[in-house]
Design a protein around this motif. Structure first.
Motif, PDB file in Angstrom:
ATOM      1  N   ASN A  32     -37.086  37.694 -34.439  1.00 24.62           N
ATOM      2  CA  ASN A  32     -37.184  38.730 -35.475  1.00 24.62           C
ATOM      3  C   ASN A  32     -36.221  38.470 -36.635  1.00 24.62           C
ATOM      4  N   GLN A  33     -35.864  37.191 -36.831  1.00 26.37           N
ATOM      5  CA  GLN A  33     -34.957  36.813 -37.896  1.00 26.37           C
ATOM      6  C   GLN A  33     -35.673  35.864 -38.865  1.00 26.37           C
ATOM      7  N   PRO A  34     -35.388  35.999 -40.163  1.00 25.11           N
ATOM      8  CA  PRO A  34     -35.992  35.068 -41.125  1.00 25.11           C
ATOM      9  C   PRO A  34     -35.377  33.684 -41.006  1.00 25.11           C
ATOM     10  N   LEU A  35     -36.161  32.682 -41.351  1.00 24.08           N
ATOM     11  CA  LEU A  35     -35.682  31.303 -41.414  1.00 24.08           C
ATOM     12  C   LEU A  35     -35.251  31.042 -42.851  1.00 24.08           C
ATOM     13  N   PRO A  36     -33.940  30.881 -43.109  1.00 25.88           N
ATOM     14  CA  PRO A  36     -33.474  30.784 -44.495  1.00 25.88           C
ATOM     15  C   PRO A  36     -33.604  29.378 -45.077  1.00 25.88           C
ATOM     16  N   PHE A  37     -33.821  29.325 -46.388  1.00 22.10           N
ATOM     17  CA  PHE A  37     -33.803  28.075 -47.145  1.00 22.10           C
ATOM     18  C   PHE A  37     -32.725  28.237 -48.218  1.00 22.10           C
ATOM     19  N   SER A  38     -31.534  27.759 -47.922  1.00 17.99           N
ATOM     20  CA  SER A  38     -30.381  28.034 -48.781  1.00 17.99           C
ATOM     21  C   SER A  38     -29.965  26.849 -49.643  1.00 17.99           C
ATOM     22  N   LYS A  39     -30.586  25.699 -49.435  1.00 21.23           N
ATOM     23  CA  LYS A  39     -30.224  24.514 -50.198  1.00 21.23           C
ATOM     24  C   LYS A  39     -31.468  23.929 -50.875  1.00 21.23           C
ATOM     25  N   PRO A  40     -31.274  23.073 -51.876  1.00 13.88           N
ATOM     26  CA  PRO A  40     -32.427  22.515 -52.592  1.00 13.88           C
ATOM     27  C   PRO A  40     -33.390  21.735 -51.704  1.00 13.88           C
ATOM     28  N   ILE A  41     -32.875  21.154 -50.610  1.00 14.80           N
ATOM     29  CA  ILE A  41     -33.721  20.379 -49.702  1.00 14.80           C
ATOM     30  C   ILE A  41     -33.570  20.937 -48.290  1.00 14.80           C
ATOM     31  N   THR A  42     -34.687  21.231 -47.652  1.00 14.01           N
ATOM     32  CA  THR A  42     -34.691  21.658 -46.252  1.00 14.01           C
ATOM     33  C   THR A  42     -35.579  20.710 -45.468  1.00 14.01           C
ATOM     34  N   PHE A  43     -35.041  20.167 -44.383  1.00 14.70           N
ATOM     35  CA  PHE A  43     -35.818  19.286 -43.514  1.00 14.70           C
ATOM     36  C   PHE A  43     -36.196  20.009 -42.226  1.00 14.70           C
ATOM     37  N   LEU A  44     -37.412  19.761 -41.772  1.00 13.34           N
ATOM     38  CA  LEU A  44     -37.859  20.168 -40.445  1.00 13.34           C
ATOM     39  C   LEU A  44     -38.052  18.881 -39.650  1.00 13.34           C
ATOM     40  N   ALA A  45     -37.179  18.645 -38.684  1.00 16.47           N
ATOM     41  CA  ALA A  45     -37.228  17.422 -37.888  1.00 16.47           C
ATOM     42  C   ALA A  45     -37.589  17.771 -36.454  1.00 16.47           C
ATOM     43  N   GLY A  46     -38.127  16.791 -35.753  1.00 20.58           N
ATOM     44  CA  GLY A  46     -38.487  17.030 -34.366  1.00 20.58           C
ATOM     45  C   GLY A  46     -39.570  16.089 -33.909  1.00 20.58           C
ATOM     46  N   GLU A  47     -39.799  16.056 -32.619  1.00 22.32           N
ATOM     47  CA  GLU A  47     -40.791  15.155 -32.035  1.00 22.32           C
ATOM     48  C   GLU A  47     -42.209  15.558 -32.417  1.00 22.32           C
ATOM     49  N   ASN A  48     -43.148  14.635 -32.208  1.00 26.85           N
ATOM     50  CA  ASN A  48     -44.558  14.940 -32.396  1.00 26.85           C
ATOM     51  C   ASN A  48     -44.943  16.121 -31.501  1.00 26.85           C
ATOM     52  N   GLY A  49     -45.679  17.068 -32.076  1.00 30.43           N
ATOM     53  CA  GLY A  49     -46.108  18.220 -31.302  1.00 30.43           C
ATOM     54  C   GLY A  49     -45.091  19.339 -31.223  1.00 30.43           C
ATOM     55  N   SER A  50     -43.950  19.173 -31.887  1.00 26.26           N
ATOM     56  CA  SER A  50     -42.911  20.203 -31.815  1.00 26.26           C
ATOM     57  C   SER A  50     -43.238  21.430 -32.651  1.00 26.26           C
ATOM     58  N   GLY A  51     -44.155  21.283 -33.621  1.00 25.62           N
ATOM     59  CA  GLY A  51     -44.572  22.426 -34.426  1.00 25.62           C
ATOM     60  C   GLY A  51     -44.084  22.405 -35.860  1.00 25.62           C
ATOM     61  N   LYS A  52     -43.387  21.344 -36.255  1.00 27.79           N
ATOM     62  CA  LYS A  52     -42.823  21.317 -37.611  1.00 27.79           C
ATOM     63  C   LYS A  52     -43.903  21.272 -38.682  1.00 27.79           C
ATOM     64  N   SER A  53     -44.962  20.487 -38.457  1.00 28.23           N
ATOM     65  CA  SER A  53     -46.045  20.408 -39.440  1.00 28.23           C
ATOM     66  C   SER A  53     -46.858  21.698 -39.472  1.00 28.23           C
ATOM     67  N   THR A  54     -47.020  22.334 -38.320  1.00 31.04           N
ATOM     68  CA  THR A  54     -47.725  23.617 -38.259  1.00 31.04           C
ATOM     69  C   THR A  54     -46.971  24.677 -39.051  1.00 31.04           C
ATOM     70  N   LEU A  55     -45.660  24.695 -38.905  1.00 30.08           N
ATOM     71  CA  LEU A  55     -44.834  25.651 -39.645  1.00 30.08           C
ATOM     72  C   LEU A  55     -44.901  25.376 -41.140  1.00 30.08           C
ATOM     73  N   LEU A  56     -44.808  24.102 -41.531  1.00 30.28           N
ATOM     74  CA  LEU A  56     -44.867  23.746 -42.950  1.00 30.28           C
ATOM     75  C   LEU A  56     -46.228  24.107 -43.539  1.00 30.28           C
ATOM     76  N   GLU A  57     -47.287  23.823 -42.795  1.00 30.62           N
ATOM     77  CA  GLU A  57     -48.634  24.162 -43.249  1.00 30.62           C
ATOM     78  C   GLU A  57     -48.767  25.669 -43.456  1.00 30.62           C
ATOM     79  N   GLY A  58     -48.226  26.451 -42.538  1.00 29.82           N
ATOM     80  CA  GLY A  58     -48.299  27.902 -42.672  1.00 29.82           C
ATOM     81  C   GLY A  58     -47.609  28.391 -43.926  1.00 29.82           C
ATOM     82  N   ILE A  59     -46.439  27.808 -44.240  1.00 30.56           N
ATOM     83  CA  ILE A  59     -45.719  28.182 -45.456  1.00 30.56           C
ATOM     84  C   ILE A  59     -46.529  27.819 -46.684  1.00 30.56           C
TER      85      ILE A  59
END
Length: 240
Positions: A32-59
């Motif tokens: 129930n907490q927002p995911l903040p973007f506080s800097k000019p560049i934010t990376f989502l890193a993680g293994e294949n299938g971890s959900g990073k691309s799904t999250l980026l696509e949703g945004i």
């Protein structure tokens, strides 16, 4: 920052179904907490299938972007495979609108290149059809010709098709643009891109989102292990 944070809410979502069945999406929702973007560049890193691309696509979709990439004005569709996550996202914006936005994703680059050609937009992408370029050359052409200052850019594994030296070129372009009032949110496996300065690195691991520094990322540590002693790594990899 044009986009300050994103929050996932249920809004009558079926929590047992994809993408809410992904551990990272489930944990972000339950926190129930927002995911903040506080800097000019934010990376989502993680293994294949971890959900990073799904999250980026949703945004990207919550921002009104085309699921297969491009600007908000692109509306081509080759295969409808995106999730409903965007319908359950709340975006926290700064109040200042970016001059331009672009969603670039590796898996649908060919479709994007075809759309640029069909719409006769080559003049905005280096005056050459992207299909005449390799995948890596095309990605760099988009970034160097289409990305301008005061922009919001979402990149999904942009290192795909790029040699290490070309990843360094892309890294330079990203850092330069970030110093020109641009914001980047990037899903990546690349230990080269993750070295960007003025960046927040969120690493998805075991279903949780951790803020880590560059040297703590799995991408960096795995590559360092291999580069430091490739013979030993090959021994372990091939040992039955």
């Amino acid at each position: 920052m044009y986009l300050k944070a994103v929050k996932i809410n249920s809004n009558q979502a079926v929590l047992e179904d994809y993408p809410f069945s992904l551990p990272i999406i489930k944990n972000l929702l339950h926190s129930n907490q927002p995911l903040p973007f506080s800097k000019p560049i934010t990376f989502l890193a993680g293994e294949n299938g971890s959900g990073k691309s799904t999250l980026l696509e949703g945004i990207a979709l919550a921002l009104g972007m085309n699921p297969e990439g491009g600007t908000k004005n692109f509306n081509f569709s080759t295969y409808d495979s995106h999730s409903e996550l965007h319908e359950h996202l709340t975006l926290v914006r700064q109040g200042v609108l970016p001059k331009t936005m672009f969603f670039l994703r590796a898996e649908s680059y060919y479709n994007l290149a075809s759309a640029v050609q069909d719409l006769a937009l080559d003049a905005f992408y280096g005056n050459r059809t992207l299909h005449e370029l390799s995948h890596g050359e095309g990605v760099l052409s988009i970034v160097t010709n289409r990305f301008t200052n005061n922009g919001l850019y979402l990149l999904d594994e942009p290192e795909s098709g790029l040699s290490v030296s070309r990843q360094m070129t892309l890294l330079k372009e990203i850092i330069t643009l970030s110093q020109q009032n641009c914001q980047f949110i990037i899903a990546t496996h690349s230990p080269v891109l993750l070295a960007a300065t003025q960046a927040t690195v969120y690493q998805i691991k075991q279903g949780t989102l951790q803020t880590v520094n560059y040297h703590e990322t799995d991408a960096y540590q795995d590559m360092k292990l291999f580069i430091d002693d490739p013979e030993r790594m090959l021994y372990y990899l091939l040992d039955d």
